[in-house]
Design a protein around this motif. Sequence first.
Motif, mmCIF file in Angstrom:
data_model
loop_
_atom_site.group_PDB
_atom_site.id
_atom_site.type_symbol
_atom_site.label_atom_id
_atom_site.label_comp_id
_atom_site.label_asym_id
_atom_site.label_seq_id
_atom_site.Cartn_x
_atom_site.Cartn_y
_atom_site.Cartn_z
ATOM 1 N N PRO A 42 0.798 -1.222 0.000
ATOM 2 C CA PRO A 42 0.000 0.000 0.000
ATOM 3 C C PRO A 42 0.831 1.272 0.000
ATOM 4 O O PRO A 42 0.407 2.293 -0.537
ATOM 5 N N SER A 43 2.011 1.242 0.620
ATOM 6 C CA SER A 43 2.866 2.434 0.612
ATOM 7 C C SER A 43 4.292 2.025 0.258
ATOM 8 O O SER A 43 4.695 0.882 0.500
ATOM 9 N N PRO A 44 5.074 2.953 -0.313
ATOM 10 C CA PRO A 44 6.418 2.600 -0.786
ATOM 11 C C PRO A 44 7.310 2.097 0.351
ATOM 12 O O PRO A 44 7.407 2.755 1.388
ATOM 13 N N PRO A 45 7.949 0.957 0.198
ATOM 14 C CA PRO A 45 8.863 0.458 1.233
ATOM 15 C C PRO A 45 10.149 1.280 1.238
ATOM 16 O O PRO A 45 10.555 1.802 0.200
ATOM 17 N N SER A 46 10.788 1.408 2.412
ATOM 18 C CA SER A 46 12.039 2.168 2.499
ATOM 19 C C SER A 46 13.250 1.289 2.250
ATOM 20 O O SER A 46 14.372 1.762 2.081
ATOM 21 N N GLU A 47 13.025 -0.023 2.236
ATOM 22 C CA GLU A 47 14.122 -0.946 1.955
ATOM 23 C C GLU A 47 13.576 -2.279 1.463
ATOM 24 O O GLU A 47 12.394 -2.581 1.642
ATOM 25 N N VAL A 48 14.462 -3.050 0.846
ATOM 26 C CA VAL A 48 14.155 -4.429 0.475
ATOM 27 C C VAL A 48 15.040 -5.324 1.331
ATOM 28 O O VAL A 48 16.231 -5.064 1.483
ATOM 29 N N VAL A 49 14.434 -6.349 1.937
ATOM 30 C CA VAL A 49 15.168 -7.266 2.813
ATOM 31 C C VAL A 49 14.917 -8.697 2.343
ATOM 32 O O VAL A 49 13.771 -9.075 2.083
ATOM 33 N N ILE A 50 15.971 -9.471 2.208
ATOM 34 C CA ILE A 50 15.832 -10.889 1.862
ATOM 35 C C ILE A 50 16.535 -11.728 2.923
ATOM 36 O O ILE A 50 17.711 -11.520 3.211
ATOM 37 N N ASP A 51 15.776 -12.653 3.510
ATOM 38 C CA ASP A 51 16.350 -13.614 4.451
ATOM 39 C C ASP A 51 16.727 -14.877 3.690
ATOM 40 O O ASP A 51 15.907 -15.409 2.937
ATOM 41 N N PHE A 52 17.950 -15.358 3.885
ATOM 42 C CA PHE A 52 18.424 -16.553 3.195
ATOM 43 C C PHE A 52 18.435 -17.755 4.125
ATOM 44 O O PHE A 52 18.579 -17.620 5.333
#
Length: 125
Positions: A42-52
């Motif tokens: 719904p709103s722009p994220p401030s970061e992208v996070v990927i858990d491996f």
Amino acid sequence: MKTPSKWISAAALLAVVTGYPIQVRAHSFPDKETPAAGQNVPSPPSEVVIDFDAPIEKLFAKLEVTGADGQNLAVGSPQVSDDGSQLSVKLGALKPGDYTVKWAVVCIDTHHTNGSYTFTVANGS
Ligand SMILES: [Cu+2]
């Protein structure tokens, strides 16, 4: 008296039998993405996070977030958590639209993995 050749062949057989599944398990693939793959946020994220699911090497981790024009909107360098389980990057202000996340990592046993997925920033109004 021991028979060394028997021990060696038993070890070799064990390596053949178990080697392949161990390597497959050690590859690093995303466990969880934020925003999630395919998600309409719904709103722009401030970061992208990927858990491996397996630790990744800090030096070789890549993470790009591109919009429709193909420009990389990641701000600064991708960060890897101390335990190597999480890759993240800050984002500039994203407009509504579709975004592609591209990642490439090297797991601690030197295997390369990479992939991409998309998410959408909804038209906020
Ligand atoms: Cu691996």
